[in-house]
Design a protein around this motif. Sequence first.
Motif, PDB file in Angstrom:
ATOM      1  N   MET A  42     -17.730  35.527 -13.685  1.00 48.06           N
ATOM      2  CA  MET A  42     -17.387  36.837 -14.211  1.00 48.06           C
ATOM      3  C   MET A  42     -16.908  37.767 -13.097  1.00 48.06           C
ATOM      4  O   MET A  42     -16.005  38.546 -13.306  1.00 48.06           O
ATOM      5  CB  MET A  42     -18.614  37.403 -14.937  1.00 48.06           C
ATOM      6  CG  MET A  42     -18.320  38.631 -15.726  1.00 48.06           C
ATOM      7  SD  MET A  42     -17.308  38.205 -17.129  1.00 48.06           S
ATOM      8  CE  MET A  42     -17.438  39.671 -18.046  1.00 48.06           C
ATOM      9  N   ASP A  43     -17.538  37.651 -11.957  1.00 50.07           N
ATOM     10  CA  ASP A  43     -17.148  38.495 -10.833  1.00 50.07           C
ATOM     11  C   ASP A  43     -15.729  38.168 -10.378  1.00 50.07           C
ATOM     12  O   ASP A  43     -14.974  39.054  -9.993  1.00 50.07           O
ATOM     13  CB  ASP A  43     -18.143  38.324  -9.687  1.00 50.07           C
ATOM     14  CG  ASP A  43     -17.895  39.328  -8.595  1.00 50.07           C
ATOM     15  OD1 ASP A  43     -17.504  40.469  -8.936  1.00 50.07           O
ATOM     16  OD2 ASP A  43     -18.079  38.983  -7.412  1.00 50.07           O
ATOM     17  N   LEU A  44     -15.348  36.885 -10.465  1.00 49.98           N
ATOM     18  CA  LEU A  44     -13.987  36.482 -10.076  1.00 49.98           C
ATOM     19  C   LEU A  44     -12.952  37.122 -10.999  1.00 49.98           C
ATOM     20  O   LEU A  44     -11.911  37.585 -10.542  1.00 49.98           O
ATOM     21  CB  LEU A  44     -13.866  34.954 -10.120  1.00 49.98           C
ATOM     22  CG  LEU A  44     -12.492  34.392  -9.772  1.00 49.98           C
ATOM     23  CD1 LEU A  44     -12.151  34.725  -8.319  1.00 49.98           C
ATOM     24  CD2 LEU A  44     -12.454  32.901  -9.991  1.00 49.98           C
ATOM     25  N   SER A  93     -12.620  40.874 -10.050  1.00 50.15           N
ATOM     26  CA  SER A  93     -11.946  41.068  -8.776  1.00 50.15           C
ATOM     27  C   SER A  93     -10.464  40.699  -8.889  1.00 50.15           C
ATOM     28  O   SER A  93      -9.609  41.302  -8.248  1.00 50.15           O
ATOM     29  CB  SER A  93     -12.626  40.268  -7.666  1.00 50.15           C
ATOM     30  OG  SER A  93     -12.548  38.878  -7.936  1.00 50.15           O
ATOM     31  N   THR A  94     -10.131  39.705  -9.714  1.00 53.46           N
ATOM     32  CA  THR A  94      -8.728  39.324  -9.898  1.00 53.46           C
ATOM     33  C   THR A  94      -7.953  40.455 -10.567  1.00 53.46           C
ATOM     34  O   THR A  94      -6.860  40.811 -10.128  1.00 53.46           O
ATOM     35  CB  THR A  94      -8.633  38.042 -10.744  1.00 53.46           C
ATOM     36  OG1 THR A  94      -9.383  37.021 -10.100  1.00 53.46           O
ATOM     37  CG2 THR A  94      -7.194  37.606 -10.903  1.00 53.46           C
ATOM     38  N   VAL A 114      -4.089  45.060 -10.456  1.00 50.95           N
ATOM     39  CA  VAL A 114      -3.809  46.491 -10.642  1.00 50.95           C
ATOM     40  C   VAL A 114      -3.434  47.140  -9.313  1.00 50.95           C
ATOM     41  O   VAL A 114      -2.482  47.921  -9.243  1.00 50.95           O
ATOM     42  CB  VAL A 114      -5.027  47.199 -11.281  1.00 50.95           C
ATOM     43  CG1 VAL A 114      -4.859  48.710 -11.256  1.00 50.95           C
ATOM     44  CG2 VAL A 114      -5.227  46.706 -12.697  1.00 50.95           C
ATOM     45  N   ILE A 115      -4.138  46.795  -8.254  1.00 52.23           N
ATOM     46  CA  ILE A 115      -3.858  47.385  -6.945  1.00 52.23           C
ATOM     47  C   ILE A 115      -2.447  47.020  -6.482  1.00 52.23           C
ATOM     48  O   ILE A 115      -1.729  47.849  -5.914  1.00 52.23           O
ATOM     49  CB  ILE A 115      -4.906  46.919  -5.899  1.00 52.23           C
ATOM     50  CG1 ILE A 115      -6.274  47.500  -6.226  1.00 52.23           C
ATOM     51  CG2 ILE A 115      -4.496  47.277  -4.492  1.00 52.23           C
ATOM     52  CD1 ILE A 115      -6.339  49.010  -6.167  1.00 52.23           C
TER      53      ILE A 115
END
Length: 61
Positions: free
Chosen positions: A1-3, A6-7, A12-13
């Motif tokens: 879930m964390d991946l 962060s993806t 977005v960045i």
Amino acid sequence: MDLLHSTWFWIVIIGAPLGTIITTLARLSQKQPPIELPPGVAPGTYTRREQAEQDEDAASR
């Protein structure tokens, strides 16, 4: 879930500045209408007033 989080964060960045650049270039590529000048102003006359008056005086002699 964390991946996953962060993806999406990095997408977005990276995507936000790219979207801004593409939008800005698209707006700049459109032809703008000519600027409305006040009455009595001729487009493209960039000579100074004193120089223009001297040229008119010399031409009238």
